[in-house]
Each structure stands twice: as structure tokens, then as C-alpha cells.
Design a protein around this motif. Structure first.
Motif, mmCIF file in Angstrom:
data_model
loop_
_atom_site.group_PDB
_atom_site.id
_atom_site.type_symbol
_atom_site.label_atom_id
_atom_site.label_comp_id
_atom_site.label_asym_id
_atom_site.label_seq_id
_atom_site.Cartn_x
_atom_site.Cartn_y
_atom_site.Cartn_z
ATOM 1 N N THR A 175 0.815 -1.223 0.000
ATOM 2 C CA THR A 175 0.000 0.000 0.000
ATOM 3 C C THR A 175 0.849 1.274 0.000
ATOM 4 O O THR A 175 0.463 2.266 -0.601
ATOM 5 C CB THR A 175 -0.970 0.020 1.195
ATOM 6 N N ASP A 176 2.001 1.236 0.657
ATOM 7 C CA ASP A 176 2.830 2.448 0.640
ATOM 8 C C ASP A 176 3.385 2.711 -0.759
ATOM 9 O O ASP A 176 3.455 3.847 -1.212
ATOM 10 C CB ASP A 176 3.949 2.386 1.698
ATOM 11 N N GLY A 179 0.742 4.131 -2.950
ATOM 12 C CA GLY A 179 0.559 5.550 -2.660
ATOM 13 C C GLY A 179 1.567 6.424 -3.367
ATOM 14 O O GLY A 179 1.334 7.604 -3.576
ATOM 15 N N ARG A 180 2.708 5.819 -3.722
ATOM 16 C CA ARG A 180 3.749 6.621 -4.376
ATOM 17 C C ARG A 180 3.824 6.367 -5.881
ATOM 18 O O ARG A 180 4.669 6.928 -6.552
ATOM 19 C CB ARG A 180 5.111 6.314 -3.731
ATOM 20 N N PHE A 272 -4.760 5.612 -1.726
ATOM 21 C CA PHE A 272 -3.514 5.087 -1.158
ATOM 22 C C PHE A 272 -2.582 6.218 -0.744
ATOM 23 O O PHE A 272 -1.854 6.102 0.231
ATOM 24 C CB PHE A 272 -2.824 4.153 -2.147
ATOM 25 N N ALA A 273 -2.611 7.300 -1.497
ATOM 26 C CA ALA A 273 -1.739 8.436 -1.176
ATOM 27 C C ALA A 273 -2.086 8.985 0.200
ATOM 28 O O ALA A 273 -1.227 9.493 0.904
ATOM 29 C CB ALA A 273 -1.895 9.523 -2.227
ATOM 30 N N ALA A 275 -3.094 7.193 2.696
ATOM 31 C CA ALA A 275 -3.036 6.144 3.725
ATOM 32 C C ALA A 275 -2.283 6.647 4.950
ATOM 33 O O ALA A 275 -1.232 7.278 4.808
ATOM 34 C CB ALA A 275 -2.358 4.909 3.157
ATOM 35 N N ASP A 278 1.514 6.344 5.492
ATOM 36 C CA ASP A 278 2.439 7.193 4.742
ATOM 37 C C ASP A 278 2.828 8.440 5.533
ATOM 38 O O ASP A 278 3.777 9.128 5.191
ATOM 39 C CB ASP A 278 1.783 7.672 3.429
#
Ligand code: FES
Ligand code: ZN
Ligand code: ZN
Length: 329
Positions: A175-176, A179-180, A272-273, A275, A278
Motif C-alpha cells: 500500500t505504501d 501511494g507513491r 492510497f496516497a 493512507a 504514509d
């Protein structure tokens, strides 16, 4: 098949656009796609200082060529990874291209910079070559861009690269990483310590709308003398397996890759960004000053410095102990 624009004989069909193109209009199509991507994702403007990371392969050389032809002042950056003849041939392809086009090229060598090649690092750190290679490339591209005063770092990741990365991140629910995953990663400024300092340059991927097959066709039609061979260390790389699987799906249903990638950017990436995992405290690495994550105990070290320290420690441990002579009595 006829060219969608001029109805002359088509040299390539792009099935996901349901269109064929003659040479001239295919080259225009690629250039237009790059222009649209730069605008849509607000990648850079005419006054930005641009550095493009080139590997000697079709994607990065084709991208460099498109940007130079569009009138951008863009410098190439080649990092010699020390992978035997493959690296030598890749470097030569970049030098040949730069010389032929009158473009500026910066060359650095991983061994000169850090004391190891990618094959040596892989053995010392006991990691798959591609993972150490990727980490070193990301680090060195960013460092070169910062040191040489560039505003933007450009890479030749194409649609196939991005969708394969997305597929892998979904399979493992990274997930991280999800997000990127974006065509643009903004610069990062650290304000702690001695005032504001740029630690990460803005990174952009103008080829995300273009498939690998199309960059190869572009390079071929423009007569770009790129390195066709694959890196010899790529054997067994999972990213390649994902690409093969996705290409099967694309053949059965053209447009699948693009739908998956751009659908993700539009519908899922923002979730996700945001989340909460993060939302970590960032600080400067004690080894090199690069951005890293705040740690509660001990000195913060970025993953690059940790890997480099481990490699040098293992190398020192493997050296024979110095022999100690007994003093004569
Ligand atoms: Fe990095 Fe091959 S180019 S391991
Ligand atoms: Zn045409
Ligand atoms: Zn560091």
C-alpha cells in the motif's frame, strides 16, 4: 492497413487506439502523446533544467530524442553499473547518441562513486541484482540531479513498466508503494536542521502513455542505435513475468494495460496516497543527508547508506586478516 491520418500505407498498428500510422504520423503521434502527458501531469516547463536518465536502451533514448526534437534543453545522465560488456555497450550507445545529436551527456561510474559494481554489490549484500541496482540508480540519479543543479529528473518508464509495477504492488498489497506510484513525484524539501534544503528532486515519467512496442518502433524508425540486449542479470526478475502475463491479457483485449494504469491513477491512487501509514516523520540521513524516516533510537540512515555500509562491512570481513610477524628476539 492504412494510416489513420493520411490514408497512406501504415507501418504500425496501435491496437488500443484502433489505428494504424505511416512513419511520419506515427512519429508525430508519439511526440504528441509525450506533449499531452507533460501538460496533463504538469511535469515541467520550458525554463526548467532537465536531466534525463539514459540506459542506452530504446525507451530512454527515444524519450531523449523526442524531448530534444521538441526543443527542450535536456541533458542525459548515464550511470555505469559495471555489468561487464553490457554496461560498456550501453554507455557507448548513449555517447554515440549524444555526439550525433549534439546533446550534453553526464557519465558517472558506480564503482568510482561508491567502490562496487552491481554484480559485486549483489554478492556482498546478498540481494537480487535488480533490487540493489534499482536502489543505487534511484539514489545516484537524484544525487546527480541535485549536485548538478537540475530542476527535474526524467525517466523513460513506459506504460508496460508502470502497469507491471502496479500489478506487482497489487499482488502483494504494497500500500505504501501504491501511494507513491504516479507519473510525477514532487520534490522534497527538508526544513529541519540548518534551514530549508532540497533533498529530492522532482521526478517525472513522460512515456506513461506509450507502450514498449511503440518506443521500440519509434527508435527503429528514427534510426536510433540503441542496445537491444537485455541486462544479463535480469534473469528470473518478477517484473518480467508480470509484463508477460499482462501482454497476454493485452493481446486478448487491447487497451487492458492502459485501462488498468489510468483507471488506477484516477480512481484508486488518491486513496492510497492518503493512507495513514504514509504519514511518517521525515528527516535527513546521518550518512548522506538524503531524506529518510525518523527513527526513535539510534541515528537515522537511508536504505542506500545501510546497503552501502553492509557491503563494505562484508567486504572487509572477507579480506584475509593481516599477518603479524613475531618480533625477533
Ligand atoms: Fe540493473 Fe540489470 S540493469 S540489474
Ligand atoms: Zn500518415
Ligand atoms: Zn544516506
Amino acid at each position: 492497413m492504412k494510416c489513420k491520418v493520411c490514408r497512406q500505407h501504415a507501418v504500425i498498428d496501435v491496437r488500443r487506439h484502433n489505428a494504424g500510422f505511416c512513419r511520419t504520423h506515427f512519429l508525430d503521434h508519439i511526440s504528441n502523446q509525450v506533449v499531452r502527458t507533460i501538460k496533463e501531469f504538469k511535469m515541467f516547463g520550458p525554463d526548467d533544467r532537465l536531466l534525463v536518465a539514459v540506459s542506452g536502451g530504446k525507451d530512454s533514448l527515444a524519450l531523449w530524442d523526442v524531448l530534444v526534437d521538441l526543443g527542450y534543453d535536456v541533458t542525459g545522465f548515464y550511470l555505469d553499473l559495471g555489468i561487464g560488456g553490457y554496461s560498456t555497450r550501453s554507455k557507448d550507445a548513449c555517447i554515440r547518441y549524444a555526439d550525433g545529436k549534439g546533446a550534453k551527456l553526464i557519465v558517472r561510474n558506480l564503482r568510482d562513486e561508491h567502490g562496487y559494481t552491481v554484480p559485486e554489490l549483489s554478492k556482498l549484500a546478498r540481494r537480487a541484482p535488480c533490487s540493489g541496482c534499482g536502489l543505487n540508480k534511484r539514489y545516484e540519479f537524484n544525487r546527480a540531479a541535485l549536485e548538478e543543479g537540475f530542476d527535474i529528473l526524467i525517466t523513460g518508464h513506459n506504460l508496460d513498466d508502470e502497469v507491471a509495477t502496479l500489478f506487482g504492488n497489487v499482488l502483494h498489497w504494497n500500500t505504501d508503494m501504491l501511494g507513491r506510484q504516479a507519473p510525477v513525484l514532487q520534490e522534497r524539501i527538508l526544513t529541519a536542521g540548518h534551514g530549508a534544503q532540497k533533498v529530492m528532486v522532482k521526478k517525472v515519467k513522460p512515456l506513461v502513455k506509450i507502450a514498449e512496442r511503440e518506443t521500440a518502433a519509434y527508435a527503429l524508425l528514427k534510426g536510433i542505435d540503441y542496445v537491444v540486449e537485455e541486462c544479463p542479470m535480469v534473469e528470473g526478475n518478477t517484473q518480467h513475468k508480470y509484463k508477460e502475463a499482462l501482454t497476454l491479457l493485452e493481446e486478448a483485449s487491447p487497451g487492458t494495460k492502459s485501462q488498468m494504469y489510468f483507471g488506477f491513477l484516477k480512481k484508486a491512487a488518491p486513496r492510497f496516497a492518503a493512507a495513514p501509514e504514509d504519514d511518517v516523520e521525515l528527516t535527513a540521513c546521518a550518512g548522506c543527508g538524503a531524506v529518510t524516516i525518523e527513527v526513535e533510537t539510534g541515528e537515522p540512515m537511508c536504505s542506500f547508506c545501510k546497503m552501502k555500509a553492509l557491503a563494505h562491512r562484508r567486504r572487509a570481513d572477507s579480506l584475509p586478516a593481516p599477518s603479524i610477524r613475531k618480533p625477533r628476539t
